[in-house]
Design a protein around this motif. Structure first.
Motif, short mmCIF file in Angstrom:
data_model
loop_
_atom_site.label_atom_id
_atom_site.label_comp_id
_atom_site.label_asym_id
_atom_site.label_seq_id
_atom_site.Cartn_x
_atom_site.Cartn_y
_atom_site.Cartn_z
N HIS A 110 34.64 39.43 -5.40
CA HIS A 110 35.54 39.91 -6.44
C HIS A 110 36.88 39.18 -6.49
O HIS A 110 37.61 39.32 -7.48
CB HIS A 110 35.79 41.41 -6.26
N CYS A 111 37.20 38.44 -5.44
CA CYS A 111 38.46 37.70 -5.43
C CYS A 111 38.22 36.18 -5.44
O CYS A 111 38.59 35.51 -6.40
CB CYS A 111 39.30 38.08 -4.20
N PRO A 165 41.26 44.58 -8.88
CA PRO A 165 41.71 43.18 -8.81
C PRO A 165 43.06 43.01 -8.10
O PRO A 165 43.33 41.94 -7.54
CB PRO A 165 41.80 42.76 -10.28
N GLU A 166 43.89 44.06 -8.12
CA GLU A 166 45.19 43.97 -7.45
C GLU A 166 45.07 43.94 -5.93
O GLU A 166 46.05 43.64 -5.24
CB GLU A 166 46.07 45.16 -7.87
N CYS A 205 43.28 41.77 -4.34
CA CYS A 205 43.16 40.36 -3.96
C CYS A 205 44.52 39.83 -3.48
O CYS A 205 45.55 40.04 -4.12
CB CYS A 205 42.66 39.52 -5.13
N GLU A 232 36.40 34.76 -8.32
CA GLU A 232 37.19 34.84 -9.55
C GLU A 232 38.46 34.00 -9.45
O GLU A 232 39.38 34.16 -10.25
CB GLU A 232 37.56 36.30 -9.82
N LYS A 235 40.78 33.98 -7.22
CA LYS A 235 41.94 34.75 -6.79
C LYS A 235 42.05 34.66 -5.27
O LYS A 235 41.06 34.37 -4.59
CB LYS A 235 41.83 36.21 -7.24
#
Length: 281
Positions: free
Chosen positions: A162-163, A136-137, A139, A166, A168
């Motif tokens: 995934h970003c 997640p970091e 993003c 979500e 992000k």
């Protein structure tokens, strides 16, 4: 082969001639070395040892083991990646290795025996306190990948899933010239991570000790195939049976580990070896 159509021969003599000619051709095919095409530019699958000037890598070792198990002699012929399929179609080679993706489009013209699977893998610096430590970091961060591959599109798709999905910020794409350039951008601090071929990722860590680390698991796994003539079902059967034998006795997995390929690259053991005596030579 000579066509058995000449007028004036008796039917029995003609049938005997055709049978002898066919048996001679089949025996010649079995005794003739199998020409294997390789393009030594894909470490650790296919590469040239700069000290000995010899070919080495996973594909080289596996081809030796497969043809020895199949009871066939062979020779390796270097060619470019672009010429692998044309060379197979024109009988300049009888099979090839180079980690080529097994796709429906390619199967229209050639046969494949799948022997590995490859995906994508994130890499970051191992000694950078600002480097992302979880997926997640990534993003909102700048990620480098080779612009001459399909990796930029895969990176955007990963970011959307995934970003963006979500809520992000999406990753920022740095379109590098190639994988080596992408890693250079990472070392110089211009990007937070690199996305590259998962087959080469562990090798990258091995030849650059202490510089990089893997982030997350590989994804988008795609089968890679040994290229073979589409109509040579006997050779396809021999290679399939030989590969099954190498999987069963542990040789296949030992080569995976010898060349530092990821465990995810191994294809599953497909079960009993096929009976190639039912295939025409």
């Amino acid at each position: 082969m000579r066509r058995c159509t000449k007028k004036g021969y008796g039917s029995r003599w003609l049938a005997a001639l055709c049978l002898v000619t066919l048996l001679h051709a089949n025996g010649h095919a079995e005794n003739h070395p199998v020409s294997i095409g390789m393009y030594p530019s894909y470490p650790p699958l296919d590469m040239r040892n700069t000290q000995t000037n010899t070919l080495e890598g996973f594909d080289v070792d596996l081809s030796h083991a497969l043809l020895e198990r199949a009871g066939r002699s062979f020779e390796i012929i270097e060619t470019s990646f672009a010429q692998l399929i044309p060379s197979l179609l024109t009988d300049r080679i009888q099979m090839f290795f180079n980690g080529m993706m097994d796709t429906p489009v390619r199967r229209k013209s050639i046969g494949f025996v799948d022997y590995l699977q490859s995906g994508l893998q994130f890499i970051t610096l191992s000694d950078d306190s600002f480097a992302p430590h979880t997926l997640p970091e990534l993003c909102g961060r700048m990620i480098a990948t080779s612009r001459i591959t399909s990796e930029p599109a895969s990176l955007i798709a990963w970011s959307n899933q995934h970003c963006v999905a979500e809520h992000k910020p999406p990753v920022e794409l740095f379109a590098a010239e190639n994988s080596a350039d992408a890693r250079l951008q990472l070392r110089e601090g211009r990007v937070a991570a690199v996305l590259q071929d998962s087959l080469t990722a562990p090798w990258t860590l091995t030849i650059n000790p202490g510089q990089f680390r893997l982030l997350g698991d590989s994804f988008e796994l795609t089968p890679l195939g040994i290229g073979l003539p589409k109509n040579d079902t006997h050779l396809q059967c021999l290679i399939t049976a030989a590969l099954a034998a190498l999987q069963a006795d542990g040789t296949y997995l030992a080569l995976i580990r010898k060349w530092h390929l990821p465990e995810s690259s191994a294809i599953a053991f497909s079960g009993p070896q096929p009976d190639c005596s039912t295939h025409e030579l």
